[in-house]
Design an enzyme around this catalytic site. Structure first.
Site, mmCIF file in Angstrom:
data_model
loop_
_atom_site.group_PDB
_atom_site.id
_atom_site.type_symbol
_atom_site.label_atom_id
_atom_site.label_comp_id
_atom_site.label_asym_id
_atom_site.label_seq_id
_atom_site.Cartn_x
_atom_site.Cartn_y
_atom_site.Cartn_z
ATOM 1 N N ARG A 1 -8.779 6.123 0.818
ATOM 2 C CA ARG A 1 -9.826 5.728 -0.128
ATOM 3 C C ARG A 1 -10.414 4.411 0.334
ATOM 4 N NH1 ARG A 1 -8.846 4.951 -6.533
ATOM 5 N NH2 ARG A 1 -8.064 2.985 -5.761
ATOM 6 N N THR B 1 -15.844 1.144 -1.657
ATOM 7 C CA THR B 1 -16.630 2.168 -2.390
ATOM 8 C C THR B 1 -15.740 3.101 -3.214
ATOM 9 O OG1 THR B 1 -16.465 3.787 -0.599
ATOM 10 C CG2 THR B 1 -18.287 2.208 -0.475
ATOM 11 N N ASP C 1 0.214 0.776 -5.718
ATOM 12 C CA ASP C 1 -0.208 1.629 -4.595
ATOM 13 C C ASP C 1 0.974 2.483 -4.147
ATOM 14 O OD1 ASP C 1 -0.644 2.498 -1.820
ATOM 15 O OD2 ASP C 1 -2.495 1.349 -1.996
ATOM 16 N N ASP D 1 1.911 2.409 -0.313
ATOM 17 C CA ASP D 1 2.554 1.148 0.080
ATOM 18 C C ASP D 1 3.985 1.066 -0.442
ATOM 19 O OD1 ASP D 1 0.462 0.160 1.541
ATOM 20 O OD2 ASP D 1 -0.406 -0.990 -0.106
HETATM 21 C C1 PRP Z 1 -4.060 6.983 -2.893
HETATM 22 C C2 PRP Z 1 -3.307 8.147 -3.511
HETATM 23 C C3 PRP Z 1 -4.362 9.217 -3.578
HETATM 24 C C4 PRP Z 1 -5.617 8.410 -3.848
HETATM 25 C C5 PRP Z 1 -5.960 8.543 -5.293
HETATM 26 O O1 PRP Z 1 -4.153 7.120 -1.530
HETATM 27 O O2 PRP Z 1 -2.172 8.536 -2.785
HETATM 28 O O3 PRP Z 1 -4.501 9.962 -2.379
HETATM 29 O O4 PRP Z 1 -5.331 7.050 -3.537
HETATM 30 O O5 PRP Z 1 -7.178 7.940 -5.573
HETATM 31 P P1 PRP Z 1 -8.459 8.779 -6.007
HETATM 32 O O6 PRP Z 1 -8.015 9.764 -7.034
HETATM 33 O O7 PRP Z 1 -9.371 7.707 -6.583
HETATM 34 O O8 PRP Z 1 -9.049 9.411 -4.788
HETATM 35 P P2 PRP Z 1 -4.804 5.988 -0.580
HETATM 36 O O9 PRP Z 1 -6.257 6.270 -0.378
HETATM 37 O O10 PRP Z 1 -4.444 4.634 -1.118
HETATM 38 O O11 PRP Z 1 -4.127 6.256 0.812
HETATM 39 P P3 PRP Z 1 -2.583 6.120 1.238
HETATM 40 O O12 PRP Z 1 -1.825 7.225 0.540
HETATM 41 O O13 PRP Z 1 -2.629 6.315 2.693
HETATM 42 O O14 PRP Z 1 -2.083 4.767 0.820
HETATM 43 N N1 URA Z 2 -3.926 5.052 -5.479
HETATM 44 C C1 URA Z 2 -2.700 4.530 -5.783
HETATM 45 O O1 URA Z 2 -1.773 4.578 -4.961
HETATM 46 N N2 URA Z 2 -2.537 3.957 -6.990
HETATM 47 C C2 URA Z 2 -3.521 3.903 -7.910
HETATM 48 O O2 URA Z 2 -3.295 3.376 -9.013
HETATM 49 C C3 URA Z 2 -4.770 4.440 -7.573
HETATM 50 C C4 URA Z 2 -4.946 5.023 -6.363
#
Ligand code: PRP
Ligand code: URA
Length: 209
Positions: free
Chosen positions: A104, A108, A200, A203
């Site tokens: 994400r 944006t 997150d 993380d």
């Molecule tokens: C997080 C989570 C989802 C997304 C949710 O991933 O694991 O995939 O955000 O957000 P949304 O519903 O607004 O799309 P992230 O993009 O942080 O990537 P990561 O898992 O690699 O940390």
């Molecule tokens: N992705 C995450 O990991 N946590 C949130 O709260 C939103 C998006």
């Protein structure tokens, strides 16, 4: 259009409380995500079709049920969805696993796909998409669109924490997809993080912050 199913079994709720705690470290966090996924898998596979067969027991012939219908595939959205795979496979070890990489954009909040590797026979399987977090819904919507482009017709989406905004967006974009969540939280904040959420998920699973 089916309403989202909230799987609020006491064992799941207890584990989510530990998951939310900012003092829970990566090792425990990973174990909790896996255990919650296993408990959710049990409920999300409740409607798998059965067919009656005859089995000879040592005593007599029994008319009894076995699973029929499409085989399963699990598709975690990278990275955080990876944390749910082991728990799912504990209950359905024969399932195949595909991967869709999404991140994400921090400015944006739009999702960007960077990886997609799926089983060759994915269109012939029922697919359960895995991601612990459903925030705006953008990542889940795009991942499911990719699966439909490849011919998948039966899809479920399994997340641990969902924001109302994400539930609404995903239901509107893919009304045929049954959503399972373990908790429906209050809202999103200005950074599109789920409130109260758990931070997150990627993380916390991988210890990258
Ligand atoms: C997080 C989570 C989802 C997304 C949710 O991933 O694991 O995939 O955000 O957000 P949304 O519903 O607004 O799309 P992230 O993009 O942080 O990537 P990561 O898992 O690699 O940390
Ligand atoms: N992705 C995450 O990991 N946590 C949130 O709260 C939103 C998006």
């Amino acid at each position: 259009m089916a309403a989202p199913i909230i799987l609020d079994h006491p064992l799941i709720q207890h584990n989510i409380s530990l998951l939310r705690d900012k003092n829970t470290g990566s090792k425990d966090f990973r174990e909790l995500v896996s255990e919650i996924a296993m408990l959710m898998c049990y409920e999300a596979t409740r409607d798998l079709p059965l067919k009656e067969v005859e089995i000879e027991t040592p005593v007599a012939v029994a008319r009894t049920n076995v699973i029929s219908g499409l085989k399963l595939a699990f598709v975690p959205i990278l990275r955080a969805g990876l944390g749910m795979v082991e728990g799912m496979l504990a209950l359905v070890p024969a399932a195949k696993v595909g991967h869709i990489g999404m991140y994400r954009d921090p400015e944006t909040f739009e999702p960007h796909e960077y990886y997609c590797k799926l089983p060759a026979d994915i269109a012939k399987r029922e697919v359960i998409v895995l991601d612990p977090m459903l925030a705006t819904g953008g990542s889940a919507i795009d991942a499911i669109t990719q699966l439909k482009k490849r011919g998948v017709t039966q899809i479920k989406f399994l997340c641990i924490i969902a924001a109302p905004e994400g539930l609404d967006a995903l239901t509107a974009a893919h009304p045929d997809v049954q959503i399972y969540a373990a908790a429906k939280d209050e809202c999103l904040n200005d950074h599109k993080y789920i409130v109260p959420g758990l931070g997150d998920a990627g993380d916390r699973i991988f210890g990258t912050k």
